[in-house]
Write a protein that holds these residues in place. Structure first.
Motif, PDB file in Angstrom:
ATOM      1  N   HIS A 249       0.777  -1.241   0.000  1.00  0.00           N
ATOM      2  CA  HIS A 249       0.000   0.000   0.000  1.00  0.00           C
ATOM      3  C   HIS A 249       0.810   1.294   0.000  1.00  0.00           C
ATOM      4  O   HIS A 249       0.295   2.327  -0.460  1.00  0.00           O
ATOM      5  CB  HIS A 249      -0.916   0.028   1.225  1.00  0.00           C
ATOM      6  CG  HIS A 249      -1.935  -1.068   1.255  1.00  0.00           C
ATOM      7  ND1 HIS A 249      -3.065  -1.070   0.460  1.00  0.00           N
ATOM      8  CD2 HIS A 249      -1.978  -2.229   1.973  1.00  0.00           C
ATOM      9  CE1 HIS A 249      -3.773  -2.160   0.697  1.00  0.00           C
ATOM     10  NE2 HIS A 249      -3.129  -2.881   1.598  1.00  0.00           N
ATOM     11  N   GLU A 310      -4.472   4.847   2.138  1.00  0.00           N
ATOM     12  CA  GLU A 310      -4.073   5.850   1.152  1.00  0.00           C
ATOM     13  C   GLU A 310      -2.629   6.297   1.405  1.00  0.00           C
ATOM     14  O   GLU A 310      -2.292   6.716   2.506  1.00  0.00           O
ATOM     15  CB  GLU A 310      -5.007   7.062   1.213  1.00  0.00           C
ATOM     16  CG  GLU A 310      -6.420   6.772   0.748  1.00  0.00           C
ATOM     17  CD  GLU A 310      -6.464   6.346  -0.719  1.00  0.00           C
ATOM     18  OE1 GLU A 310      -5.659   6.894  -1.519  1.00  0.00           O
ATOM     19  OE2 GLU A 310      -7.262   5.463  -1.058  1.00  0.00           O
ATOM     20  N   SER A 312       0.631   8.480   1.772  1.00  0.00           N
ATOM     21  CA  SER A 312       0.886   9.879   2.102  1.00  0.00           C
ATOM     22  C   SER A 312       2.231   9.977   2.817  1.00  0.00           C
ATOM     23  O   SER A 312       2.678   9.013   3.439  1.00  0.00           O
ATOM     24  CB  SER A 312      -0.217  10.444   3.007  1.00  0.00           C
ATOM     25  OG  SER A 312      -0.148   9.850   4.292  1.00  0.00           O
TER      26      SER A 312
END
Length: 421
Positions: A249, A310, A312
């Motif tokens: 991920h 997500e 970041s």
């Protein structure tokens, strides 16, 4: 003394390379090639020769010299790397598994020989302390080199060139050991001969079942057996699976090679070194209570990161922080654990102390090995979040086990007084 430290540090460095390859580089490489977490987890079974080390230790002590064993095993590792360079893991997964099994077998034999050489070379408390530091730092540095440094460049250099480099490293160390003057020390040869006689006498006078009964009768042994089998379970699952979650991920293989294979392992080395310093200032019971609680808290933090999918910069930063803290505490706990094992062994009769310590260290490896092999399957079946909840539960259970023992069990302060001479 410097010659001894360089000699031991270099041998422990090359001994740590197979561990770094298998614990850090191989899982990321196989995951990137599309292999399941279950298959990746089962590669931990290739560590099994370390569990059997206690069985062939007498052979190393009784047959040949330490120099011959060291040159033979390191040369064998060079040949194994040369074989690996001709194999591609995507197409020859079983061939690669076979070479890694051979590397673990040779490294476990090397470990017996270099430990025996260290016993003969190191004299006095000062040398023993420095020698043990060379062992921990050298082994982990080798693991960082293989699991972090090589992983960071494997995308550029490729699998074959990486193993060609390792072939030259092992071949160079084999030549160094062959001509090393420190092994000419009479103390080493005398220790080898004495060890052969003691081993032969022990083999003639003891049967395995009698030895096991005597070992389990040593005060604190049943608790220590349960402890070394379980103390790393939750941590081992998280250390193995969290980098693969990040690979899926948040990070590339090269980023993982740097942050998990180099930076986090650097924190592990710091934690191991700090453990020895803290033991000179504080009681082991008080240290273990606090460190195990901190490890449980760090696993709560790491488990919470699994909800963030997500990518970041903030997530990467928190992941690096989590892995660094986890490895730092893991290194500290390892030092405390081996000290606990040594204290327990010192209560045994002198005639079985070596066997007692080998028994505990074998169980320590077995506990980590078995769970690491199953962790990938748990994640495949139940997902990362459920699996990490289980890892967290195991970690909390171990912390409770340790906390109780510091007040009512094997870790009570009076248990760690200096044994009678």
């Amino acid at each position: 003394m410097n010659d001894k430290l360089v000699f031991l540090g270099l041998l422990y460095f090359v001994q740590g390379i197979p561990y770094g390859l298998q614990s850090s580089l191989l899982p990321v490489y196989l995951r990137g090639a599309g292999h399941s977490l279950t298959r990746i987890g089962f590669t931990k079974i290739l560590y099994f020769p370390w569990v059997l080390k206690v069985l062939w230790a007498p052979l190393v002590d009784r047959v040949g010299s330490k120099r011959r064993w060291l040159v033979g095993t390191v040369s064998g590792l060079a040949l194994t790397c040369l074989t690996s360079a001709a194999l591609a893991p995507e197409a020859h997964i079983w061939g690669v598994a076979g070479t890694l099994l051979a590397m673990n077998t040779l490294a476990s034999l090397q470990d017996i020989a270099v430990d025996g050489a260290a016993v003969g070379l190191l004299k006095g408390r000062g040398e023993l302390g420095l020698g043990n530091t060379a062992q921990v730092v050298g082994y982990k540095a080798g693991s960082v080199f293989a699991g972090g440094g090589l992983l960071a460049v494997i995308d550029v250099a490729g699998w074959s060139w990486m193993f060609m480099l390792l072939t030259f490293v092992y071949a160079g160390v084999a030549l160094f050991v062959w001509g090393a003057p420190v092994l000419d020390d009479e103390a080493v040869r005398g220790q080898q001969a004495d060890g052969s006689r003691r081993t032969g006498q022990a083999a003639d006078s003891m049967w395995p079942w009698k030895v096991w009964r005597r070992m389990l009768a040593v005060p604190g042994t049943p608790w220590t057996v349960l402890y070394v089998l379980t103390y790393k379970l939750g941590e081992q699952g998280a250390v193995t699976m969290f980098p693969l979650f990040l690979l899926d991920h948040h990070m590339t293989a090269r980023e993982l090679g740097f942050w998990n294979g180099v930076i986090a392992m650097g924190f592990s080395i710091c934690g191991s070194s700090l453990g020895g310093l803290l033991l000179a200032q504080f009681s082991i019971g008080a240290l273990m209570r606090r460190v195990f609680v901190l490890r449980t808290i760090s696993m709560v933090f790491q488990s919470s990161l699994l909800t963030i999918l997500e990518p970041s910069p903030l997530m990467k930063g928190m992941a690096v922080l989590s892995m660094s803290v986890q490895h730092f505490l893991g290194g500290l706990i390892t030092t405390l654990t081996f000290t606990t094992m040594m204290h327990c062994t010192q209560r045994a009769e002198e005639s079985i102390q070596s066997t007692h310590y080998s028994f505990l260290s074998t169980l320590e490896v077995l506990g980590k090995l078995m769970f690491s092999a199953l962790a990938g399957g748990m994640v495949d079946w139940f997902g990362f979040q459920v699996a990490f909840l289980f890892f967290l539960t195991l970690s909390a259970g171990t912390a409770l086990h340790v906390w109780t023992a510091t007040f009512t069990g094997a870790l009570r302060e009076h248990q760690f007084k200096e044994p009678p001479k």
